[in-house]
Design an enzyme around this catalytic site. Sequence first.
Site, PDB file in Angstrom:
ATOM      1  N   SER A 154       0.808  -1.197   0.000  1.00 58.85           N
ATOM      2  CA  SER A 154       0.000   0.000   0.000  1.00 58.85           C
ATOM      3  C   SER A 154       0.852   1.262   0.000  1.00 58.85           C
ATOM      4  O   SER A 154       1.788   1.386  -0.788  1.00 58.85           O
ATOM      5  CB  SER A 154      -0.956  -0.049   1.193  1.00 58.85           C
ATOM      6  OG  SER A 154      -2.047   0.809   0.992  1.00 58.85           O
ATOM      7  N   ASP A 273      -9.965  -4.266  -5.474  1.00 56.52           N
ATOM      8  CA  ASP A 273      -9.446  -3.221  -4.578  1.00 56.52           C
ATOM      9  C   ASP A 273     -10.404  -2.040  -4.543  1.00 56.52           C
ATOM     10  O   ASP A 273     -10.709  -1.425  -5.559  1.00 56.52           O
ATOM     11  CB  ASP A 273      -8.067  -2.769  -5.071  1.00 56.52           C
ATOM     12  CG  ASP A 273      -7.259  -2.085  -3.981  1.00 56.52           C
ATOM     13  OD1 ASP A 273      -7.859  -1.381  -3.150  1.00 56.52           O
ATOM     14  OD2 ASP A 273      -6.023  -2.284  -3.964  1.00 56.52           O
ATOM     15  N   HIS A 329      -8.180  -4.962  -1.242  1.00 54.03           N
ATOM     16  CA  HIS A 329      -6.862  -4.390  -0.981  1.00 54.03           C
ATOM     17  C   HIS A 329      -6.033  -5.236  -0.008  1.00 54.03           C
ATOM     18  O   HIS A 329      -6.427  -5.472   1.118  1.00 54.03           O
ATOM     19  CB  HIS A 329      -7.046  -2.976  -0.428  1.00 54.03           C
ATOM     20  CG  HIS A 329      -5.794  -2.170  -0.367  1.00 54.03           C
ATOM     21  ND1 HIS A 329      -5.036  -1.897  -1.472  1.00 54.03           N
ATOM     22  CD2 HIS A 329      -5.168  -1.570   0.683  1.00 54.03           C
ATOM     23  CE1 HIS A 329      -3.999  -1.152  -1.114  1.00 54.03           C
ATOM     24  NE2 HIS A 329      -4.052  -0.951   0.184  1.00 54.03           N
TER      25      HIS A 329
END
Length: 886
Positions: A154, A273, A329
């Site tokens: 991330s 995501d 995610h």
Amino acid sequence: MSRSDFRSYMEKLSRKYHGDTYHLIAKNCNHFTEEVCLQLTGKPIPGWINRLARVGSFCNCLLPESIQLTAVSALPERLEFSDEEESNSEASSVSDEEGSEQHLINAADREIVEIGDGEKDSWFMPLIKQTSLACEKVKTMKELSQGYNIVAESQGNLVARGLIEFCDNAPPVINYISLGGPHAGIAKIPKCASGPICDIGEAMLKLEVYTDFVQDHIAPSGYIKIPGEFSKYLEHSKYLPKVNNERPDERNSTFKDRFTNLHNLVLVMFESDTTLIPKETAWFGYYEDDGFDTLLSTQQTKLYREDWIGLKALDVAGKVKFESVLGDHLSISDEEVVEYVVPYLMERWIRDQCSNGGVSSFVQLLSNLSSSPGSCLEIGDGEQDSVTMPLTQQASVACEKVKKMKELSQGYNIVAQSQGNLVARGLIEFCDNAPPVFNYISLGGPHAGISDIPKCNSTLCELLKTEVYTDFVQDHIAPSGYIKIPTDIKNYLEHSKYLPQLNNERPKERNATFKDRFTSLHNLVLVMFEGDTVVIPKESSWFGYYPDGASTPLLSPQQTKLYTEDWIGLKTLNTAGKVKFVSVHGEHLRIAQEDVVKYVAPYLKNQPASMRFGGECSNNKVSNLTQFLINHSGYPGTCVEIGNGVQDSLFMPLRQQASIACEKIKQMKELSEGYNIVAESQGNLVARGLIEFCDNAPPVINYVSLGGPHAGVAAIPKGCTSPFCMLLKAVFAVIYTDLAQDHTAPSGYVKKPMEIANYLEHSKYLPKLNNERPGEKNSTFKDRFTSLQNLVLIMFRNDTILVPRETSWFGYYPDGASSSTPVLPPQKTKLYTEDWIGLKTLDDAGKVKFISVPGGHIEIAEEDLVKYVVPYLQNESTFTSEHEAM
């Protein structure tokens, strides 16, 4: 559960989790929490909480000895990655929201670099400051000094990239694996988990994101890129425009150079995501600058096309892996971690006890010096099994592991040390259906055996000395497999279970396959240590040893029967100049770095691959030919795709194909000192364009042409229904119009003998390539062509596709004649007699080989490949294979 029941449960659990049983990887505080959650709720803790401990368990052999898995509780079966974590977590990476605690992982030792004090700083510390802190921390970590790998998640990816691009005087990053990174920015504020820090950060982001206040105090503001506000973003955003080299007047070549130094870039996108908007930012895809209407793929963005940070350069070199996994995610499964992450946290050289610090440092040194990746292949549990596991079993384990490593499928090199050399040789000689070994470098290997065990007074050593040839010792102590007592040869040959087989010493059991495999090596480098007191005699490292039945005199390798009778092919290799007997100062395995540079690194610079220009690299015929040439030459090759395969081989003009090939080749560092080309059919004209037109390119050494239309084609092949023929029929009547010349590849080399004036005036490729226009002859093209060391022109005697087939030798019809006129041999054409491109010069120097083989177009037998092609690929260079859709 009642209060008393809970108290009783916790007391019982506390007996299992004593402080002195703590283990970072297998028994940490998160494992304790997992058990409590399961007891109270029936559900496990989220997978992301203990994720790095789980990743560490996948690569246990690479962990420092102090934290390797031993006899501790098993790890949970489940692994999910998220980005959210508490600041006291011992093994984690970045948080699930874009604001999160940042960690970087050193892939060799699994170090976790914490930046700031956790969730708070991941939200409120600007990314430029986070990067600066990470840079200073990494530079102080001695264990990373020779290079390291990064796995980032991330927002942590932007810190990782800052570390790669901005950090001066830092150790190199070898492989970089990105999980859900917002590389091209995010267009909207991501969803926020609950909690006061998250709520405050999200509220501040909803202010004007490009103000100094927000940019200086909220980390995610550094990569928010709102489509439609591009000028504001470029002017006021304080992180992403810099890391992506987006500002035209501030592009920094150093950032690009550092990024393109990566060996591998793995970009993992999560298909569902909802945190990254758009999710394609994980692959550097993004919206058009002016709004949300158009989402550009990675390759459509200016960042890629203009190559601001080197992403295109890495991709062209085959170093970028675009991976897509299911899930939201950072929700990644065990299997996906093993497939997409773990392979890049390992190296590729054969040796035992991978966790040993000296081994990992040595492997990394080789990687850095050779610019080639390497693996330490763990066999069993390291040091213990290197002593107690019989070498036959060790070789078998190594064999199965190597056959499963896809990255080695086209061949690899080996560097082995000490006893590991006997495992390496077992891999070369015994392993069926395995990828080939190209170069084998042996450091202090006991190849001819050892006659004594030095400085060893333990019970194990006494057992080895007195009972070495008993089944029990042979089956339980690895070194017994290569102890060869000169005065007890009969017992050695009869009862030793490894070295006699490896060296083909038993007269009635000599195996020709073992010899064939050993002699297939391209280079064998035998390094002996002059002060070696471990290998007795030290000359065993060169295959020297005592004569059977005596401890004197010491025979040189060339005096031994193994050599004179060529039991394993050592004499064959040496006669061919493929054996290097090297002697270095120092004790056993004490090798200086300058000796590594001189004697080891040069043999690791071959990267296995398969290569060709134009057409489809995935075509079975092409890939099979490429692999055949790799296997038989002992050298790697690369398939370079031009355009989208068959379609572009027909409809992309040849000058454009040659231009693309030129740019790709210039970016391939492994070709910088020169390479060979094997080209097929129309692909030859791309190859020749590469040789003649490509400025500032590496030199082509040998060029092998299979059925190339060098002098042109005069007519449509009869009875041909291939896409090539159908296209040629469609445009043949208008072949010299701009429409045909600009939109079809074959038009560039159609040469109608009765329309020479039209051909010279309007054909846009072959007249230039062959220097045919009187007023436009280019001496540079000729100079480049005549710089070839060898030109091999192969014509197929039954070729019905090329008209005339003699065009493969530069033979053709006389100007103004019909196709029924006898074909001129190459030596009678003006191209040759007036030496327009240097063909006569090359031929006079004995550098042209005119070869004729049976068969139709590109139908070549394996024995003809071995005879006429392979010899020109066996030098320090990479070859290319070309094919087109004829």
